[in-house]
Design an enzyme around this catalytic site. Structure first.
Site, PDB file in Angstrom:
ATOM      1  N   TYR A  51       0.869  -1.191   0.000  1.00  0.00           N
ATOM      2  CA  TYR A  51       0.000   0.000   0.000  1.00  0.00           C
ATOM      3  C   TYR A  51       0.904   1.239   0.000  1.00  0.00           C
ATOM      4  O   TYR A  51       1.754   1.377   0.885  1.00  0.00           O
ATOM      5  CB  TYR A  51      -0.812  -0.072   1.285  1.00  0.00           C
ATOM      6  CG  TYR A  51      -1.757   1.042   1.610  1.00  0.00           C
ATOM      7  CD1 TYR A  51      -2.809   1.370   0.760  1.00  0.00           C
ATOM      8  CD2 TYR A  51      -1.656   1.725   2.821  1.00  0.00           C
ATOM      9  CE1 TYR A  51      -3.717   2.356   1.110  1.00  0.00           C
ATOM     10  CE2 TYR A  51      -2.570   2.710   3.172  1.00  0.00           C
ATOM     11  CZ  TYR A  51      -3.590   3.028   2.314  1.00  0.00           C
ATOM     12  OH  TYR A  51      -4.498   3.994   2.662  1.00  0.00           O
ATOM     13  N   TYR A  66      -9.331  -5.131   9.177  1.00  0.00           N
ATOM     14  CA  TYR A  66      -8.027  -4.588   9.588  1.00  0.00           C
ATOM     15  C   TYR A  66      -8.158  -3.417  10.561  1.00  0.00           C
ATOM     16  O   TYR A  66      -7.521  -3.367  11.601  1.00  0.00           O
ATOM     17  CB  TYR A  66      -7.256  -4.136   8.343  1.00  0.00           C
ATOM     18  CG  TYR A  66      -5.875  -3.602   8.653  1.00  0.00           C
ATOM     19  CD1 TYR A  66      -4.811  -4.467   8.806  1.00  0.00           C
ATOM     20  CD2 TYR A  66      -5.639  -2.227   8.801  1.00  0.00           C
ATOM     21  CE1 TYR A  66      -3.532  -3.985   9.105  1.00  0.00           C
ATOM     22  CE2 TYR A  66      -4.380  -1.744   9.097  1.00  0.00           C
ATOM     23  CZ  TYR A  66      -3.330  -2.622   9.249  1.00  0.00           C
ATOM     24  OH  TYR A  66      -2.071  -2.139   9.548  1.00  0.00           O
ATOM     25  N   HIS A  67      -9.036  -2.491  10.207  1.00  0.00           N
ATOM     26  CA  HIS A  67      -9.108  -1.247  10.979  1.00  0.00           C
ATOM     27  C   HIS A  67      -9.693  -1.468  12.363  1.00  0.00           C
ATOM     28  O   HIS A  67      -9.439  -0.684  13.270  1.00  0.00           O
ATOM     29  CB  HIS A  67      -9.915  -0.201  10.189  1.00  0.00           C
ATOM     30  CG  HIS A  67      -9.515  -0.177   8.745  1.00  0.00           C
ATOM     31  ND1 HIS A  67     -10.099  -0.999   7.802  1.00  0.00           N
ATOM     32  CD2 HIS A  67      -8.550   0.510   8.109  1.00  0.00           C
ATOM     33  CE1 HIS A  67      -9.517  -0.802   6.634  1.00  0.00           C
ATOM     34  NE2 HIS A  67      -8.573   0.102   6.794  1.00  0.00           N
ATOM     35  N   LYS A 110      -8.977  16.358  18.142  1.00  0.00           N
ATOM     36  CA  LYS A 110      -8.444  15.794  16.901  1.00  0.00           C
ATOM     37  C   LYS A 110      -8.607  16.877  15.845  1.00  0.00           C
ATOM     38  O   LYS A 110      -9.741  17.223  15.502  1.00  0.00           O
ATOM     39  CB  LYS A 110      -9.283  14.601  16.450  1.00  0.00           C
ATOM     40  CG  LYS A 110      -9.099  13.315  17.167  1.00  0.00           C
ATOM     41  CD  LYS A 110      -7.829  12.566  16.887  1.00  0.00           C
ATOM     42  CE  LYS A 110      -7.398  12.441  15.447  1.00  0.00           C
ATOM     43  NZ  LYS A 110      -6.032  11.899  15.299  1.00  0.00           N
ATOM     44  N   ASP A 170      -7.455  13.844   9.884  1.00  0.00           N
ATOM     45  CA  ASP A 170      -6.945  12.546  10.339  1.00  0.00           C
ATOM     46  C   ASP A 170      -7.965  11.846  11.250  1.00  0.00           C
ATOM     47  O   ASP A 170      -8.420  12.408  12.239  1.00  0.00           O
ATOM     48  CB  ASP A 170      -5.618  12.822  11.079  1.00  0.00           C
ATOM     49  CG  ASP A 170      -5.179  11.689  11.963  1.00  0.00           C
ATOM     50  OD1 ASP A 170      -5.405  10.532  11.589  1.00  0.00           O
ATOM     51  OD2 ASP A 170      -4.598  11.971  13.026  1.00  0.00           O
ATOM     52  N   HIS A 214      -7.548   8.843  12.905  1.00  0.00           N
ATOM     53  CA  HIS A 214      -7.024   7.888  13.903  1.00  0.00           C
ATOM     54  C   HIS A 214      -7.263   8.440  15.301  1.00  0.00           C
ATOM     55  O   HIS A 214      -6.522   9.303  15.760  1.00  0.00           O
ATOM     56  CB  HIS A 214      -5.522   7.671  13.695  1.00  0.00           C
ATOM     57  CG  HIS A 214      -5.193   7.007  12.410  1.00  0.00           C
ATOM     58  ND1 HIS A 214      -4.952   7.710  11.262  1.00  0.00           N
ATOM     59  CD2 HIS A 214      -5.091   5.698  12.078  1.00  0.00           C
ATOM     60  CE1 HIS A 214      -4.710   6.868  10.269  1.00  0.00           C
ATOM     61  NE2 HIS A 214      -4.797   5.631  10.747  1.00  0.00           N
TER      62      HIS A 214
HETATM   63  C1  2CP Z   1      -4.985 -17.307  -7.630  1.00  0.00           C
HETATM   64  N1  2CP Z   1      -5.737 -17.746  -8.654  1.00  0.00           N
HETATM   65  C2  2CP Z   1      -5.733 -19.078  -8.639  1.00  0.00           C
HETATM   66  C3  2CP Z   1      -4.891 -19.457  -7.563  1.00  0.00           C
HETATM   67  N2  2CP Z   1      -4.446 -18.339  -6.981  1.00  0.00           N
HETATM   68  N3  2CP Z   1      -6.326 -19.963  -9.410  1.00  0.00           N
HETATM   69  C4  2CP Z   1      -6.120 -21.267  -9.135  1.00  0.00           C
HETATM   70  N4  2CP Z   1      -5.298 -21.701  -8.146  1.00  0.00           N
HETATM   71  C5  2CP Z   1      -4.679 -20.836  -7.343  1.00  0.00           C
HETATM   72  N5  2CP Z   1      -3.902 -21.284  -6.395  1.00  0.00           N
HETATM   73  C6  2CP Z   1      -6.454 -16.905  -9.624  1.00  0.00           C
HETATM   74  C7  2CP Z   1      -7.644 -16.197  -8.990  1.00  0.00           C
HETATM   75  O1  2CP Z   1      -8.812 -16.960  -9.048  1.00  0.00           O
HETATM   76  C8  2CP Z   1      -7.732 -14.944  -9.810  1.00  0.00           C
HETATM   77  O2  2CP Z   1      -8.400 -15.208 -11.019  1.00  0.00           O
HETATM   78  C9  2CP Z   1      -6.294 -14.627 -10.151  1.00  0.00           C
HETATM   79  O3  2CP Z   1      -5.581 -15.851 -10.023  1.00  0.00           O
HETATM   80  C10 2CP Z   1      -5.693 -13.567  -9.219  1.00  0.00           C
HETATM   81  O4  2CP Z   1      -5.601 -14.089  -7.918  1.00  0.00           O
HETATM   82  P1  2CP Z   1      -6.311 -13.489  -6.648  1.00  0.00           P
HETATM   83  O5  2CP Z   1      -6.210 -14.488  -5.592  1.00  0.00           O
HETATM   84  O6  2CP Z   1      -7.662 -12.980  -6.953  1.00  0.00           O
HETATM   85  O7  2CP Z   1      -5.282 -12.326  -6.288  1.00  0.00           O
HETATM   86  P2  2CP Z   1      -5.400 -10.788  -6.467  1.00  0.00           P
HETATM   87  O8  2CP Z   1      -5.743 -10.417  -7.855  1.00  0.00           O
HETATM   88  O9  2CP Z   1      -4.166 -10.230  -5.910  1.00  0.00           O
HETATM   89  O10 2CP Z   1      -6.637 -10.395  -5.563  1.00  0.00           O
HETATM   90  C11 2CP Z   1      -6.588 -10.569  -4.199  1.00  0.00           C
HETATM   91  C12 2CP Z   1      -7.873 -10.086  -3.567  1.00  0.00           C
HETATM   92  C13 2CP Z   1      -8.138  -8.646  -3.972  1.00  0.00           C
HETATM   93  C14 2CP Z   1      -7.795 -10.247  -2.067  1.00  0.00           C
HETATM   94  C15 2CP Z   1      -9.033 -10.938  -4.087  1.00  0.00           C
HETATM   95  O11 2CP Z   1      -9.394  -8.179  -3.495  1.00  0.00           O
HETATM   96  C16 2CP Z   1      -7.048  -7.712  -3.528  1.00  0.00           C
HETATM   97  O12 2CP Z   1      -6.037  -7.613  -4.169  1.00  0.00           O
HETATM   98  N6  2CP Z   1      -7.226  -7.000  -2.471  1.00  0.00           N
HETATM   99  C17 2CP Z   1      -6.261  -6.042  -2.035  1.00  0.00           C
HETATM  100  C18 2CP Z   1      -6.853  -5.090  -1.129  1.00  0.00           C
HETATM  101  C19 2CP Z   1      -5.841  -4.078  -0.674  1.00  0.00           C
HETATM  102  O13 2CP Z   1      -4.739  -3.995  -1.198  1.00  0.00           O
HETATM  103  N7  2CP Z   1      -6.204  -3.258   0.232  1.00  0.00           N
HETATM  104  C20 2CP Z   1      -5.364  -2.232   0.710  1.00  0.00           C
HETATM  105  C21 2CP Z   1      -5.619  -1.985   2.047  1.00  0.00           C
HETATM  106  P3  2CP Z   1      -9.752 -14.444 -11.389  1.00  0.00           P
HETATM  107  O14 2CP Z   1      -9.428 -12.986 -11.355  1.00  0.00           O
HETATM  108  O15 2CP Z   1     -10.073 -14.952 -12.743  1.00  0.00           O
HETATM  109  O16 2CP Z   1     -10.725 -14.791 -10.335  1.00  0.00           O
HETATM  110  S1  2CP Z   1      -4.786  -0.582   2.512  1.00  0.00           S
HETATM  111  C22 2CP Z   1      -4.911  -0.601   4.063  1.00  0.00           C
HETATM  112  C23 2CP Z   1      -4.880   0.691   4.793  1.00  0.00           C
HETATM  113  C24 2CP Z   1      -4.347   0.389   6.137  1.00  0.00           C
HETATM  114  C25 2CP Z   1      -6.263   1.286   4.941  1.00  0.00           C
HETATM  115  O17 2CP Z   1      -7.263   0.682   4.584  1.00  0.00           O
HETATM  116  O18 2CP Z   1      -6.333   2.355   5.547  1.00  0.00           O
END
Ligand code: 2CP
Length: 675
Positions: free
Chosen positions: A51, A205-206, A555, A559, A561
């Site tokens: 991130y 997470y939060h 605050k 922000d 937090h």
């Molecule tokens: C993966 N695939 C597989 C396998 N692994 N197929 C068969 N066998 C396996 N072992 C396939 C999946 O089905 C998918 O295909 C593709 O490969 C991509 O994999 P994925 O598992 O979907 O990975 P991704 O694309 O990285 O997605 C992961 C998540 C997604 C969790 C589903 O929602 C994500 O990336 N989330 C990230 C959220 C994030 O970064 N948040 C930031 C928070 P298909 O696409 O065809 O299904 S910031 C936090 C701060 C703290 C805040 O909030 O304040």
């Protein structure tokens, strides 16, 4: 609200599994306790998704490109606070926060620069956006369109989880009712036009960052998931289809076994929940998750130890079967991540993926007596909590009344008391303290430069665009909001016409005004753990004054937090001080006005966004000179002297115990009271 006993989870290691026989199930089959895919990391390793975002689009774009070149496999955009709250960079309320905790995006022009040279048809992009989700999604879609990538080719995730914003994260804009409509607009739009895009990242997470235990984090996340499914069903959205693209986001704290159990239990509960809603799709029932190591577990002293903490937490995520992972930087308790710390965090994941063989075995804890019991206990805890939430009127009612926030805060207070009483040991913080700090290389954010640049870009954009088209697009957006149409297509039209993020949100807040949630601060019993003599001295000081001491804790800025600020309010109240609390989004004028009424004995500001210098500089120019000012938050050591020169009496950070804070405040109050 009634809370189930945690005893079962705490005593898990001696328990015999009752019904947990998940280890007998095949991997990749419902209810997916053992993992969403049959071969898991043997087939595809988890996505390394750090991130990141700071200053302007140009700086963050360069950072993204470097990370991709180094081997990062997905992108994750951190937006700055004004963008989160729908203020353009040139808005009065934005000035101190532009480009600080994320990248400043005011229009599609910025979004285009953010992804310049990055093929959006190829790289999956996560965007942490909730409050201003409509214009930010629209900017992303239009930037991709102008890159030649159609919406159906886009892959990634939008956080779009507003309920947890009211409960813990605090970057909401509208009232919960209107926000839920916005959430479903985005989900419905994605399901129709962006089949490869995850339209929601239901986030726990939060909650953990705000103080919740892993089991409470899971219970609230699943309760929110249920609330969203219910809402979508009421809106007539086809759950069978959208549920495939609802993903999850969990925290990874230091309770190693519990964290692994939590992720296994989450998959079971989601599969069970979808059964309850009559959803048959196997692919929807596979819970897919992103995980991030814990920010609050990081210490300010001996920051290099945080690399160890992050590694252990990341391992829990991998053992628990996460699909995507962010590892925190070791200096995050002190400042925004430096380049060096970001590199170590990224490379920690490379080491796990390439040197350890950790991903070679699917669900390696499956069949362990302890782990199966822990997983089962988590499931039971969540079911009991869900039951209690329903009895109390459901998530939406508890969000509106602020009770879920208060509930998490109670756990945060308990943690603070446990740390003070040494029931919970944190190396370098309350035990094994050493005075040596590792060398630091803090990232300095050029916020003033970014503000200037963003303001110039906004002025230029407004000169070049077609004013008539802008006006028509904004009127259409407002009319759509009034007639409850899906707002996504109208926002996309507006963004194409170079309407800014702030203008879109202003059009919507004119229809549904900005919202501030109710705030309850729980009492605590800190004094039992503090130095008894010092507690008596507080009482004596108030007797000598002939009145209770009176404090303001505020605050300021954007922000959200507020965990630390609220713990301090509880501490001061327990010391017998009368405390007024100005919650998130307060302004310096609010403080001046309050102080004009009460002439406080002290004013404490809590700032974790890095904007402490500009806020304190302005406050000391406006406030009476004899009022002691304290500041708490993420404050780099290098800024401490500057703050003291400006006139701050004391700076408190994560390394200070409650006893330290109470003692320092007492000494300052005595001098200020001239007794
Ligand atoms: C993966 N695939 C597989 C396998 N692994 N197929 C068969 N066998 C396996 N072992 C396939 C999946 O089905 C998918 O295909 C593709 O490969 C991509 O994999 P994925 O598992 O979907 O990975 P991704 O694309 O990285 O997605 C992961 C998540 C997604 C969790 C589903 O929602 C994500 O990336 N989330 C990230 C959220 C994030 O970064 N948040 C930031 C928070 P298909 O696409 O065809 O299904 S910031 C936090 C701060 C703290 C805040 O909030 O304040």
């Amino acid at each position: 609200m009634k809370v189930p006993s945690l005893a079962k989870i705490e005593g898990v290691y001696s328990m015999v599994p009752e019904t947990a026989d998940s280890w007998r199930d095949a991997h990749g089959t419902a209810p997916f306790v053992r993992g969403p895919y049959e071969k898991m990391y043997q087939q595809k390793p988890w996505t390394i998704r750090q991130y990141a975002g700071f200053e302007g689009a140009l700086e963050t774009n360069a950072f993204f490109k470097r990370a991709l070149l180094q081997g990062q496999t997905g992108l994750s955009v951190a937006f700055d606070l004004p963008t989160h709250l729908g203020f353009d960079s040139d808005h009065d309320l934005a000035a101190a926060d532009v480009g600080r905790t994320g990248v400043a995006i005011d229009s599609v022009e910025d979004m285009a620069v953010l992804f310049d040279g990055i093929d959006l048809g190829n790289v999956s992009v996560s965007m942490t956006m909730n409050g201003a989700v409509l214009p930010i999604m629209a900017c992303y879609i239009v930037a991709a369109e102008e890159q030649g990538v159609a919406p159906d080719k886009l892959s990634g995730t939008i956080q779009n989880d507003i309920l947890k914003e009211y409960i813990a994260r605090n970057t909401y804009i509208h009232s919960p009712d209107f926000s839920m409509e916005v959430v479903s607009d985005v989900v419905a739009y994605c399901s129709e036009h962006m089949p490869r895009f995850n339209s929601m990242s239901i986030s726990g997470y939060h909650f953990q960052e705000a103080g919740a235990s892993p089991e409470l984090e899971l219970a609230l996340t699943m309760a929110n998931a249920r609330a969203y499914l219910t809402h979508f069903q009421q809106q007539g959205i086809d759950l069978e289809f959208v549920a495939k693209r609802l993903s999850f986001f969990f925290g990874l704290g230091m309770s190693f076994y519990k964290e692994v159990a939590k992720l296994r239990a989450a998959r079971f509960l989601w599969s069970e929940l979808l059964d309850e809603f009559g959803i048959r799709s196997e692919s929807a029932k596979r819970l897919k998750m992103h995980c991030q190591t814990s920010g609050v577990s990081l210490t300010e002293s001996s920051p290099l130890n945080n690399i160890v903490r992050t590694t252990i937490e990341a391992m829990a995520g991998v053992f628990g079967g996460t699909q995507s992972l962010h590892t925190n930087s070791y200096d995050e308790a002190i400042s925004l991540p430096s380049d060096q710390a970001s590199k170590v965090a990224l490379e920690t994941q490379f080491i796990l993926q390439h040197e350890t063989g950790i991903g070679d075995v699917v669900d390696p804890w499956g069949g362990s007596y302890m782990m199966e019991s822990a997983t089962q206990s988590m499931i039971e805890y969540v079911r009991t909590m869900q039951n209690n939430i329903e009895i109390e009127g459901g998530v939406l009612a508890l969000v509106a009344s602020g009770q879920l926030t208060a509930f998490i805060h109670r756990q945060a207070l308990q943690t603070a008391m446990d740390e003070e009483a040494l029931n919970k040991k944190i190396v370098g913080k309350n035990c094994y303290q050493s005075s040596s700090l590792s060398p630091q290389n803090e990232r300095v954010i050029a916020s003033d430069k970014t503000l200037l640049l963003q303001s110039k870009k906004l002025a230029l954009l407004k000169l070049k665009r077609d004013d008539g088209a802008v006006k028509r697009a904004l009127q259409a957006l407002q009319a759509a909001a009034r007639s409850k149409q899906n707002l996504m297509p109208f926002t996309i039209e507006a963004i194409r016409a170079r309407v800014t993020v702030g203008e879109c949100i202003k059009a919507l807040t004119d229809e549904n005004s900005r919202y501030l949630k109710p705030e309850h601060i729980e009492p605590a019993l800190f004094c039992a753990h503090l130095d008894a003599e010092m507690v008596k001295r507080y009482q004596a000081l108030s007797s000598q004054l002939g009145r209770p001491l009176r404090f303001l804790v505020a605050k300021v800025g954007l922000d959200g937090h507020d965990r630390g600020a609220k713990v301090i309010v509880s501490l001061l109240r327990d010391l017998g001080i009368e405390v007024d609390y100005l919650p998130i989004f307060s302004s310096l004028d609010d403080i001046i006005q309050q102080d004009g009424m009460y002439q406080y004995d002290g004013i404490g500001l809590s700032i974790l966004s890095g904007a402490h210098i500009p806020f304190v500089t302005q406050l000391t120019q406006k406030i009476r000179t004899d009022c002691p000012i304290f500041i708490g938050g993420v404050i780099p050591a290098s800024d401490k002297n500057a703050l003291e020169t400006i006139g701050v009496e004391a700076v408190f950070t994560a390394k200070h115990s409650l006893n330290d804070i109470a003692m320092s405040l007492y000494d300052i109050l005595v001098v200020a009271a001239k007794i």
